[in-house]
Design a protein around this motif. Structure first.
Motif, PDB file in Angstrom:
ATOM      1  N   GLY A 144       0.809  -1.211   0.000  1.00 20.98           N
ATOM      2  CA  GLY A 144       0.000   0.000   0.000  1.00 20.98           C
ATOM      3  C   GLY A 144       0.841   1.258   0.000  1.00 20.98           C
ATOM      4  O   GLY A 144       0.568   2.216  -0.739  1.00 20.98           O
ATOM      5  N   GLY A 145       1.905   1.256   0.814  1.00 24.56           N
ATOM      6  CA  GLY A 145       2.783   2.420   0.895  1.00 24.56           C
ATOM      7  C   GLY A 145       3.554   2.652  -0.399  1.00 24.56           C
ATOM      8  O   GLY A 145       3.733   3.794  -0.835  1.00 24.56           O
ATOM      9  N   ILE A 172      -2.687   1.624   4.935  1.00 26.31           N
ATOM     10  CA  ILE A 172      -1.222   1.637   5.007  1.00 26.31           C
ATOM     11  C   ILE A 172      -0.791   1.481   6.464  1.00 26.31           C
ATOM     12  O   ILE A 172      -1.413   2.043   7.369  1.00 26.31           O
ATOM     13  CB  ILE A 172      -0.662   2.952   4.425  1.00 26.31           C
ATOM     14  N   GLY A 176       4.428   3.107   6.855  1.00 26.88           N
ATOM     15  CA  GLY A 176       4.023   3.688   5.580  1.00 26.88           C
ATOM     16  C   GLY A 176       3.409   5.067   5.759  1.00 26.88           C
ATOM     17  O   GLY A 176       3.643   5.977   4.959  1.00 26.88           O
TER      18      GLY A 176
END
Length: 242
Positions: A144-145, A172, A176
């Protein structure tokens, strides 16, 4: 005392949206200073998503958005960078970060051989956000990051007058999130960029925002985070969280 505007700013003037007889937004006025992070908060149904769509020109609205440059020239057509909350990506899809990025900034079909000049250009842009090593990685394999860093790199090429972020740290992890806000700090300081972030995370808004806008179809309260979070207007809408 309101912070003086720097080299440029974005002004959202009297934005209103009606669907039939229903008023979704009413005379929203927001002055977004350069080099600042403005976080918009509000309960579900407050009009946050609609405001973003109005700014992006995706819904009919009255009012306008203008950009004032360092020479006090007013431009109605501004460059806007947008990072959505998420994009639909299938796990292990073969499209690489290069393919995805190139399709966003050029008209060259991605199935053709890599263009060395564009490849290096993309890699340099990704490097700004610590993501150059991702260029040959599959989009579907990104965390996600990592995906957010790629999306921000795309949204800021070319450098926009206004960057809009819609729930950018949803899903995140804590590391992140920290990296994300380090990137935002860099954009604010090095590019003097006007940034709007819509968030449901009140703790993050309190911690990172330069200015908070409390929206409930119209601007109910705005100012420094503590001023908004300690206000009666906030307590009336988020009483149990105040």
């Amino acid at each position: 005392m309101e912070k003086a505007c720097g080299l440029h700013c974005t002004k959202i003037n009297n934005i209103s949206v009606k669907i039939g007889k229903d008023v979704i937004l009413k005379d929203v006025n927001i002055h977004i200073h350069c080099g600042e992070l403005t976080v918009i908060i509000g309960r579900n149904g407050a009009g946050k998503t609609t405001l973003l769509k109005a700014i992006l020109g995706e819904v009919e609205h009255t009012g306008n958005i203008i950009f004032v440059d360092q020479k006090d020239n007013i431009t109605k057509k501004i460059k806007i960078g947008f990072v959505p909350q998420s994009i639909n990506v299938e796990k292990h899809m073969p499209t690489t970060v290069y393919d995805f990025f190139a399709s966003c900034i050029t008209h060259i079909p991605v199935f053709l051989r890599k263009d060395k000049k564009i490849y290096n250009e993309i890699k340099e842009q990704l490097k700004i956000f610590g993501a150059e090593e991702l260029i040959d990685k599959s989009i579907g394999d990104l965390s996600g990051g990592e995906l957010q860093r790629v999306l921000i790199a795309i949204a800021t090429k070319p450098v926009p007058n206004l960057l809009i972020l819609d729930e950018p740290v949803s899903g995140i992890d804590r590391n992140g999130i920290k990296e994300f806000y380090n990137i935002i700090s860099k954009l604010k300081s090095e590019y003097d960029m006007s940034i709007i972030l819509v968030s449901h995370d009140l703790d993050l808004a309190r911690k990172y925002a330069d200015k908070v806008i409390l929206l409930d179809k119209e601007v109910i309260k705005e100012g420094a985070p503590e001023d908004v979070f300690n206000s009666l207007e906030f307590k009336n809408r988020f009483g149990e969280l105040a």
